[in-house]
Design an enzyme around this catalytic site. Structure first.
Site, short mmCIF file in Angstrom:
data_model
loop_
_atom_site.label_atom_id
_atom_site.label_comp_id
_atom_site.label_asym_id
_atom_site.label_seq_id
_atom_site.Cartn_x
_atom_site.Cartn_y
_atom_site.Cartn_z
N SER A 29 30.34 149.46 4.48
CA SER A 29 30.47 148.15 3.84
C SER A 29 31.46 148.27 2.68
O SER A 29 31.90 149.37 2.33
CB SER A 29 29.11 147.69 3.30
N LEU A 30 31.78 147.13 2.07
CA LEU A 30 32.68 147.13 0.92
C LEU A 30 31.91 146.82 -0.35
O LEU A 30 31.01 145.98 -0.34
CB LEU A 30 33.79 146.08 1.10
N LYS A 76 38.18 137.53 3.93
CA LYS A 76 37.05 138.31 4.45
C LYS A 76 36.39 137.41 5.48
O LYS A 76 35.66 136.48 5.14
CB LYS A 76 36.08 138.68 3.34
N ARG A 136 30.40 146.63 15.55
CA ARG A 136 30.09 147.45 14.38
C ARG A 136 28.68 148.02 14.45
O ARG A 136 28.43 149.15 14.05
CB ARG A 136 30.23 146.58 13.12
N LYS A 182 33.69 137.97 -3.62
CA LYS A 182 32.92 136.83 -3.15
C LYS A 182 33.11 135.70 -4.14
O LYS A 182 33.17 135.91 -5.35
CB LYS A 182 31.43 137.19 -3.01
N CYS A 193 6.07 112.74 14.49
CA CYS A 193 7.53 112.81 14.67
C CYS A 193 8.18 111.52 14.19
O CYS A 193 7.73 110.43 14.57
CB CYS A 193 7.83 113.07 16.14
N CYS A 248 9.49 109.53 17.67
CA CYS A 248 8.59 108.98 18.69
C CYS A 248 7.18 108.71 18.20
O CYS A 248 6.40 108.07 18.90
CB CYS A 248 8.53 109.92 19.89
N CYS A 260 7.77 118.74 17.33
CA CYS A 260 7.14 117.56 17.91
C CYS A 260 6.46 118.00 19.20
O CYS A 260 7.07 118.68 20.03
CB CYS A 260 8.18 116.48 18.20
N CYS A 317 9.19 112.66 23.90
CA CYS A 317 9.97 112.29 22.70
C CYS A 317 11.43 112.06 23.09
O CYS A 317 12.06 112.89 23.76
CB CYS A 317 9.89 113.40 21.67
#
Length: 652
Positions: free
Chosen positions: A80-81, A104, A125, A297, A386, A389, A406, A411
């Site tokens: 990993s980095l 990335k 990987r 990031k 739901c 319905c 549901c 439905c």
């Protein structure tokens, strides 16, 4: 001290569970933002205590994937980095070195091996040490060269990705999963690791090279940037990259930040790698990270807002997804007011309740997410019925994840495909009602049964204001609905979606029953089985369908909506009775091949998709072509006729 050790063990266990769910089970039990926050907390604790558990995600690169694909150990581990959200840290890393900065990509990392100019092997990987062999699947990647000019052994690494546009399109068509894929990365992972590469080929997977591992005998001038240029010349698409120094890093990061929203390829940050290959290799690696590269990031732009409601959105699988609706905020240059929460487990993790003050952000600067809940009032008011319905709901626990379903098999949200068939070209032929549009109309309550399609004018204003609609689209849709009222009995029967009853069967049955609605409603298995080409299975499902009072009611009400002209069927017209045709290639005298098929079936014939010993004629205007159908017809002595010859045959 003991409390901190206990917290460290809790974080290791939880983060491993979250990553396993995300990477192997295509399930999210925690947001990306929360994962990063807890990961950083774990790193701080490990540094403070001087202790790292063997199972910690800070030292384990990944999990071995679960599948039947063959496994293979990588020649050298894929690490990993190390990562940061701080541009100043990138400046420190750069020092006086020149580097390459690139996207990335957020997909599945693949290692490719070429020998003598041909693709020999593709391996995922995996866990960094052992990956899965997916060579057959890589051969059908949309943009991957299977042959290249370089004849030596070439080993490269890159990312298999699916664009946002293809993700949205493909995701709508997937029915064989408990829920749609949450993001392009999960869809790509599932596509690349298929056992049948025909499925992979349909998913529009693309490959972008980002690292050259080996290519003997080539002078790369000791430059990563030059390597990328060389790979491009070999026919590979390479990840977009720019040269960068400490003096230009801020400007470059800003450039990528401005372009990420327009970027069709999913990216979760940037990568820096020293341009000087020898210098980078001389630095070696840590237990987990290479020292010649760094990941950046995005520092998420976060806004505080108020949660106004939880909207519950049913899907065709029965899964009901919670969607957070909040007071609109500006994020990354756009206004957002909704974010998927995915499941009840994430809601409980956030202790999410209406009225809470929440922080929201865009994951990868694209997808709105909830970062954290500031007031944490708690989960409440999970619907017992739901919203589409009114059927009862049930909470399922699967892979440590709580989801709402549901329980009503009828439905409408579960039957989007039946509505799609109803409006299709060979059925009622209503243009402007794509599967996605039908799904929206059903979820909004505009369509509950087939007859509601003819009364969408009740919702004129909300439809005009829907995303992707407007005055013109609405008018076109209404015109198409009005045109669809003029139809035939076989089209209407086919549109109902009766199991095993295709367009051809519908024509045969309607003709035998004189197009009479009462005879159709009350037909018996014996009566239908006596019709040539129908048989017991089709007769059984046809009678079973109309034994349901709900189906009978909808059919009667549909008859009030449509106009069906009287149709005569004369025995002397059945000139193709017992004959089988195959149609291929383009047509000139007819609008499309479906019209040719209709004429054949009207005269008692049958149209199939492939040439067999039962085929009487292959219709192909290019009678001399070397197509597979032509070759097979010639081998079997089956006449190949042009459209003109077919017209002569038809009018004899």
């Amino acid at each position: 001290m003991e409390e901190k050790k206990k917290r460290m063990r809790e974080l290791v266990e939880f983060l491993n569970r979250a990553r396993r769910a995300y990477e192997q089970e295509d399930t999210e039990i925690i947001s990306n933002y929360e994962y990063d926050r807890l990961y950083d907390e774990l790193q701080s604790l490990e540094k403070e205590l001087g202790t790292t558990l063997a199972s910690s995600p800070t030292v384990n690169v990944g999990y071995e994937v679960l599948s039947e694909l063959p496994k293979e150990r990588h020649e050298r581990p894929m690490l990993s980095l190390d990562k940061t959200k701080d541009v100043e840290r990138l400046k420190e890393f750069l020092g006086d070195q020149k580097a390459m900065i690139s996207w990335k990509l957020d997909g599945l990392t693949i290692v490719l091996t070429y020998r003598e100019g041909e693709l020999q092997k593709a391996v995922t990987r995996g866990n960094g040490e052992v990956g899965e062999v997916i060579t057959n699947n890589a051969r059908v990647f949309r943009n991957l060269p299977c042959r290249i000019p370089y004849q030596g052994e070439l080993i490269i690494r890159g990312e298999a990705v699916i664009s946002y546009r293809d993700f949205e399109k493909i995701n709508e068509e997937i029915e064989d999963v408990d829920a749609r894929y949450k993001n392009p990365r999960n869809l790509c992972s599932g596509s690349v690791r298929q056992l049948n590469n025909e499925i992979t080929a349909k998913r529009n997977v693309k490959f972008y090279a980002f690292t050259l591992v080996r290519a003997e005998g080539v002078n790369f001038h000791n430059s990563r940037l030059y390597q990328m240029k060389w790979l491009s010349e070999q026919g590979f698409d390479v990840v977009e990259n720019h040269p960068v120094t400490a003096g230009t890093i801020e400007e470059e990061v800003q450039w990528f930040a401005q372009h990420i929203e327009k970027n069709e390829i999913p990216s979760d940050g940037l990568v820096l790698v020293y341009d000087d290959i020898a210098y980078g290799e001389s630095l070696g690696t840590t237990a987990k990270f290479p020292r010649d590269s760094f990941a950046f990031k995005w520092a998420d732009e976060i806004r505080e807002t108020t949660l106004l409601e939880i909207e519950w959105s049913p899907s065709r699988t029965g899964l009901i997804n919670p969607v957070a609706v909040f007071a609109p905020v500006e994020l990354e240059g756009t206004t957002v007011s909704r974010a998927s929460v995915h499941n009840i487990s994430i809601m409980e993790e956030l202790e999410l309740g209406v009225g809470d003050r929440i922080e929201v952000y865009k994951a990868n600067m694209i997808i709105p997410q909830i970062a954290r809940n500031l007031t944490r009032s708690g989960v409440r008011d999970i619907p017992e019925v739901c919203p589409v319905c009114g059927g009862k709901t049930k909470i399922h626990m699967e892979n440590d994840t709580k989801t709402l379903y549901c329980t009503n098999p009828q439905c409408q949200a579960k039957h989007v495909k039946s509505f799609t068939l109803f409006v299709s070209r060979d059925a009622m032929n209503i243009e402007g009602l794509s599967e996605a549009t039908l799904e929206k109309f059903i979820l909004h309550g505009y369509i509950k049964d087939f007859t509601d399609i003819f009364h969408l004018d009740r919702y004129e204003e909300p439809i005009k204001n829907m995303e992707g609609f407007g005055e013109k689209s609405y008018i076109n849709l209404q015109n198409s609905i009005e045109n669809a009222r003029n139809t035939t009995m076989p089209r209407l029967i086919y549109a109902l979606g009766i199991p095993n009853v295709g367009a051809a069967n519908a024509k045969v049955i309607c003709r035998a029953l004189n197009q009479d609605p009462q005879r159709i409603l009350n037909a018996t298995v014996e009566e239908l089985s006596a019709i040539s080409g129908v048989g017991g299975v089709i007769a059984g499902t046809f009678v079973e369908y109309f034994s349901d009072e709900g189906h009978r009611d909808v059919f009667r009400r549909l008859l009030d909506e449509v106009r069906i002209p009287e149709e005569e069927s004369r025995p002397d017209e059945q000139i193709f009775s017992g004959m089988n045709f195959v149609i291929t290639g383009s047509v000139n005298h007819f609008s499309n091949r479906s019209e040719v098929k209709e004429e054949i079936e009207k005269r008692g014939g049958k149209v199939t998709g492939s040439v067999t010993s039962k085929t009487n004629y292959l219709i192909n205007n290019d009678t001399a072509s070397a197509s597979s159908k032509n070759r097979k017809a010639k081998e079997m002595g089956i006449p190949i006729i042009s459209e003109d010859e077919f017209l002569e045959l038809m009018n004899k």
